[in-house]
Structure formats: C-alpha cells, structure tokens
Design a protein around this motif. Structure first.
Motif, PDB file in Angstrom:
ATOM      1  N   ASN A   1      34.286  28.909  56.919  1.00 27.22           N
ATOM      2  CA  ASN A   1      33.223  29.105  57.909  1.00 27.22           C
ATOM      3  C   ASN A   1      32.568  27.779  58.294  1.00 27.22           C
ATOM      4  O   ASN A   1      32.288  27.526  59.462  1.00 27.22           O
ATOM      5  N   LEU A   2      32.335  26.931  57.303  1.00 25.49           N
ATOM      6  CA  LEU A   2      31.755  25.615  57.585  1.00 25.49           C
ATOM      7  C   LEU A   2      32.716  24.754  58.402  1.00 25.49           C
ATOM      8  O   LEU A   2      32.290  23.996  59.279  1.00 25.49           O
ATOM      9  N   MET A   3      34.015  24.889  58.135  1.00 27.11           N
ATOM     10  CA  MET A   3      35.010  24.138  58.911  1.00 27.11           C
ATOM     11  C   MET A   3      35.000  24.586  60.367  1.00 27.11           C
ATOM     12  O   MET A   3      35.114  23.761  61.283  1.00 27.11           O
ATOM     13  N   THR A   4      34.849  25.880  60.591  1.00 23.31           N
ATOM     14  CA  THR A   4      34.773  26.397  61.948  1.00 23.31           C
ATOM     15  C   THR A   4      33.584  25.790  62.685  1.00 23.31           C
ATOM     16  O   THR A   4      33.711  25.324  63.829  1.00 23.31           O
ATOM     17  N   GLN A   5      32.442  25.779  62.030  1.00 25.21           N
ATOM     18  CA  GLN A   5      31.243  25.210  62.647  1.00 25.21           C
ATOM     19  C   GLN A   5      31.420  23.714  62.901  1.00 25.21           C
ATOM     20  O   GLN A   5      31.035  23.201  63.944  1.00 25.21           O
ATOM     21  N   TRP A   6      32.046  23.007  61.956  1.00 22.03           N
ATOM     22  CA  TRP A   6      32.307  21.578  62.117  1.00 22.03           C
ATOM     23  C   TRP A   6      33.220  21.326  63.318  1.00 22.03           C
ATOM     24  O   TRP A   6      32.956  20.444  64.133  1.00 22.03           O
ATOM     25  N   ALA A   7      34.295  22.139  63.455  1.00 21.42           N
ATOM     26  CA  ALA A   7      35.221  21.967  64.575  1.00 21.42           C
ATOM     27  C   ALA A   7      34.536  22.225  65.907  1.00 21.42           C
ATOM     28  O   ALA A   7      34.820  21.549  66.903  1.00 21.42           O
ATOM     29  N   LEU A   8      33.603  23.168  65.912  1.00 19.53           N
ATOM     30  CA  LEU A   8      32.881  23.487  67.151  1.00 19.53           C
ATOM     31  C   LEU A   8      31.827  22.448  67.515  1.00 19.53           C
ATOM     32  O   LEU A   8      31.615  22.158  68.693  1.00 19.53           O
ATOM     33  N   SER A   9      31.176  21.877  66.526  1.00 21.05           N
ATOM     34  CA  SER A   9      29.991  21.080  66.834  1.00 21.05           C
ATOM     35  C   SER A   9      30.105  19.579  66.583  1.00 21.05           C
ATOM     36  O   SER A   9      29.469  18.804  67.293  1.00 21.05           O
ATOM     37  N   ARG A  10      30.889  19.154  65.593  1.00 23.09           N
ATOM     38  CA  ARG A  10      30.838  17.736  65.233  1.00 23.09           C
ATOM     39  C   ARG A  10      32.178  17.019  65.235  1.00 23.09           C
ATOM     40  O   ARG A  10      32.208  15.792  65.237  1.00 23.09           O
TER      41      ARG A  10
END
Length: 133
Positions: free
Chosen positions: A89-98
């Motif tokens: 889940n954190l990887m998904t957020q990282w790919a989307l935002s940073r």
C-alpha cells in the motif's frame, strides 16, 4: 533479588536450537551449561546430544519448547505478511505521489513480475479452498 534460572536454556539457531541443562550447584557458584539435545523445529523433533540420555522431564520440556516456538514462528510469519501488505500500500502511494520516472523505470518490471507471481499463487490457492467440500 535475582530470580532463579530456568532448568534449560535453548540457544536458537537456524531451524531449531541447541538445548542446555543449567546447573548452578557447584562450589564456585558459576553457571554450568551442559548441552543435552539438538532440536529441529521444521520437523518438530529432537535428538540427544552425544551420549546423553534424555529424561522424561527433559523430553517434556523440549516438546513444550518446540510447540511454543512453532507457534511463535507461525505468528511471526503472519505478522510479516501483514507488514508486506502495508508495504504494498505504501509503495502504491509512493508511485502515485513521489516516484520519479527514473525510479519507476528501474523498479516497474521487477515489481510487476513479483505481483503477477503472487497473484497467480493467491488465485490458485483461493480456488483450491473454494473447491473443497
């Protein structure tokens, strides 16, 4: 006041432990550790060390330790998988935002293959469970 030492010490090692009997009943007041057995947690068995013959109390203590250790390792595995889910889940957020284009280019193929492999296994296992009566 120090508490009394346990009668046995289990030195954890890969796939098991070395079992020692603790003895403090000597003139120097030192802690003596005599190895009495080797445990294999994968197989759930143990064998005496050297020429030592295990007493019934020793066998009971070792079996109790094996059961507790296997439960601890199973709980640890499940916790690790829950942390992995969180990391996804954190990887998904990282790919989307940073994530930069270069970072995504470096990681995308490996991650997609790993996720594809995981998905195939999970779908097959789910189908097996649903097919059971």
């Amino acid at each position: 006041m120090a508490s009394a030492l346990p009668p046995y010490y289990f030195r954890i090692r890969d796939n098991g432990a070395a079992v020692f009997r603790i003895n403090t009943e000597n003139r120097q007041g030192r802690i003596d550790m005599e190895q009495i057995a080797i445990v294999n947690t994968n197989r759930g068995d143990f064998k005496p060390h050297g020429d030592h013959e295990l007493s019934q109390d020793e066998e009971i203590a070792i079996n109790d330790w094996i059961n507790a250790r296997q439960a601890q390792l199973a709980a640890r595995d499940l916790d690790e998988m829950r942390r992995t889910r969180d990391q996804l889940n954190l990887m998904t957020q990282w790919a989307l935002s940073r994530a930069t284009d270069a970072q995504l280019e470096e990681l995308t193929d490996d991650i997609l293959l790993a996720i594809h492999d995981l998905r195939a296994v999970l779908v097959r296992k789910k189908a097996d469970r649903l097919g059971k009566p």
